[in-house]
Write a protein that holds these residues in place. Structure first.
Motif, PDB file in Angstrom:
ATOM      1  N   LEU A 233      10.372  27.771 -28.665  1.00 32.38           N
ATOM      2  CA  LEU A 233      10.345  26.307 -28.696  1.00 32.38           C
ATOM      3  C   LEU A 233       9.123  25.782 -29.450  1.00 32.38           C
ATOM      4  CD1 LEU A 233      11.612  24.918 -25.259  1.00 32.38           C
ATOM      5  CD2 LEU A 233      12.634  24.632 -27.522  1.00 32.38           C
ATOM      6  N   ILE A 234       7.962  26.404 -29.223  1.00 33.40           N
ATOM      7  CA  ILE A 234       6.757  25.986 -29.940  1.00 33.40           C
ATOM      8  C   ILE A 234       6.889  26.277 -31.432  1.00 33.40           C
ATOM      9  CG2 ILE A 234       4.283  26.385 -30.232  1.00 33.40           C
ATOM     10  CD1 ILE A 234       4.898  24.787 -27.772  1.00 33.40           C
ATOM     11  N   ILE A 235       7.387  27.465 -31.769  1.00 32.71           N
ATOM     12  CA  ILE A 235       7.584  27.813 -33.180  1.00 32.71           C
ATOM     13  C   ILE A 235       8.567  26.841 -33.824  1.00 32.71           C
ATOM     14  CG2 ILE A 235       8.405  29.585 -34.782  1.00 32.71           C
ATOM     15  CD1 ILE A 235       5.742  30.224 -33.418  1.00 32.71           C
ATOM     16  N   LEU A 236       9.630  26.499 -33.102  1.00 35.39           N
ATOM     17  CA  LEU A 236      10.617  25.545 -33.621  1.00 35.39           C
ATOM     18  C   LEU A 236       9.974  24.183 -33.845  1.00 35.39           C
ATOM     19  CD1 LEU A 236      13.520  24.727 -34.317  1.00 35.39           C
ATOM     20  CD2 LEU A 236      13.930  24.362 -31.872  1.00 35.39           C
ATOM     21  N   GLY A 237       9.151  23.743 -32.889  1.00 42.17           N
ATOM     22  CA  GLY A 237       8.488  22.451 -33.029  1.00 42.17           C
ATOM     23  C   GLY A 237       7.556  22.414 -34.230  1.00 42.17           C
ATOM     24  N   ILE A 238       6.766  23.472 -34.411  1.00 41.77           N
ATOM     25  CA  ILE A 238       5.869  23.541 -35.563  1.00 41.77           C
ATOM     26  C   ILE A 238       6.675  23.592 -36.858  1.00 41.77           C
ATOM     27  CG2 ILE A 238       4.081  24.924 -36.702  1.00 41.77           C
ATOM     28  CD1 ILE A 238       3.223  25.879 -33.924  1.00 41.77           C
ATOM     29  N   PHE A 239       7.791  24.303 -36.833  1.00 45.89           N
ATOM     30  CA  PHE A 239       8.645  24.379 -38.027  1.00 45.89           C
ATOM     31  C   PHE A 239       9.203  23.004 -38.387  1.00 45.89           C
ATOM     32  CE2 PHE A 239      12.819  24.770 -40.006  1.00 45.89           C
ATOM     33  CZ  PHE A 239      12.492  25.534 -41.127  1.00 45.89           C
TER      34      PHE A 239
END
Length: 316
Positions: A233-239
């Protein structure tokens, strides 16, 4: 060429220059050997997962065009749609100014299928809106489930801002769905007729838009090490932040912009590992599709040229 024809290329090059300079300041302590070591450290099964994620992303991108054609009530073969969509996004992601560069490819392709200029313009706008809808949907999910995400970019931002933005994005999506359910009347602007999408079309938009972004973000997630990994979820948000910033900047391939945002959003991870994951993302999502799309363009133009010659010979 007019002055306005130079605006977006200049903006894109300026964004690249500034981003590369800032990125250089961030990466001065990283050696090439560190990055190569990080690439070798990625297990083979994670390379395979990253490749599969890129296939999912581009399959979903083909869905953008298919849904737009469904909205326009146009029937075109699935193979043609897939090749056109693949070529459009592979070129526009690398060249920059995606709306303009993608428009040229789509006009050239869909006009050969008998579609008019206004229809193609509506198709392009509909595809862009499907992407925006995907960004809003996933942003709402990420911000509401991970309210501390924004603090990775600015420690002074309160979690309450994430809730405000998350619920705001969710409200926009729900209003769009509600409008489809109410069957709003078409809006006519000169030769254009804007019809509100039907509920089945909107439902497909809400699936395909997020799916493409999830697939693209998964390429980076799978190639990052498990140690220090904050979760998908964090990686998706940063992406979502980095990819949106790259598109807004009009930098070719988001060069520098994507890397800078990711390194800022993942301060606790080894920078060489993050850079290695972004290199693989560029390889699978940008460079390999770009090379293949050039072959598709050459084949299409060759077939169109042969078709014109055949018609000319038939007329004579």
């Amino acid at each position: 060429m007019k002055l306005k024809d130079y605006v977006w290329p200049v903006v894109g090059l300026a964004a690249v220059g500034i981003s590369v300079w800032l990125l250089y300041k961030e990466l001065r302590s990283i050696s090439l050997d560190d990055v190569i070591h990080s690439l070798y450290a990625i297990p083979a099964h994670r390379w395979i997962l990253a490749g599969f994620a890129s296939l999912v992303a581009y399959a979903a991108l083909a869905g953008y065009d298919r849904i737009a054609l469904l909205h326009l009530r146009r029937r075109i073969s699935w193979l043609f749609i897939a090749l056109c969509s693949f070529t459009t996004y592979a070129l526009s992601h690398n060249i920059g100014a995606s709306v303009l560069s993608g428009a040229v490819v789509r006009y050239r392709a869909y006009s050969s299928q008998g579609m008019s200029g206004p229809e193609i313009a509506l198709l392009i706008a509909f595809c862009s809106f499907t992407f925006i809808l995907g960004v809003l949907t996933l942003s709402a999910v990420v911000l509401l489930m991970e309210p501390h995400l924004l603090q990775r970019f600015n420690a002074e931002l309160p979690p309450s801002l994430s809730y405000v933005l998350g619920f705001g994005a969710l409200a926009i999506v729900l209003l769009y769905v509600f409008g489809s359910w109410l069957h709003f009347r078409p809006l006519r602007i000169r030769r254009f007729t804007l019809e509100y999408p039907r509920v089945p079309v909107v439902a497909q938009q809400l699936i395909v838009g997020p799916l493409e972004l999830i697939g693209a973000a998964a390429i980076i997630y799978f190639t990052l090490p498990t140690e220090g990994n904050p979760g998908f979820l964090i990686i998706l948000g940063i992406f979502l932040v980095s990819f949106s910033a790259a598109l807004i900047s009009h930098a070719p391939g988001g060069l520098g912009v994507l890397e800078l945002v990711f390194l800022t959003g993942l301060p606790d991870m080894n920078q060489a590992d993050v850079l290695a994951a972004l290199i693989i993302f560029r390889l699978f999502y940008l460079l390999i599709p770009f090379a293949l799309s050039l072959l598709v363009v050459l084949y299409f133009e060759r077939s169109q040229l042969l078709l014109r010659w055949y018609k000319k010979d038939s007329d004579t």
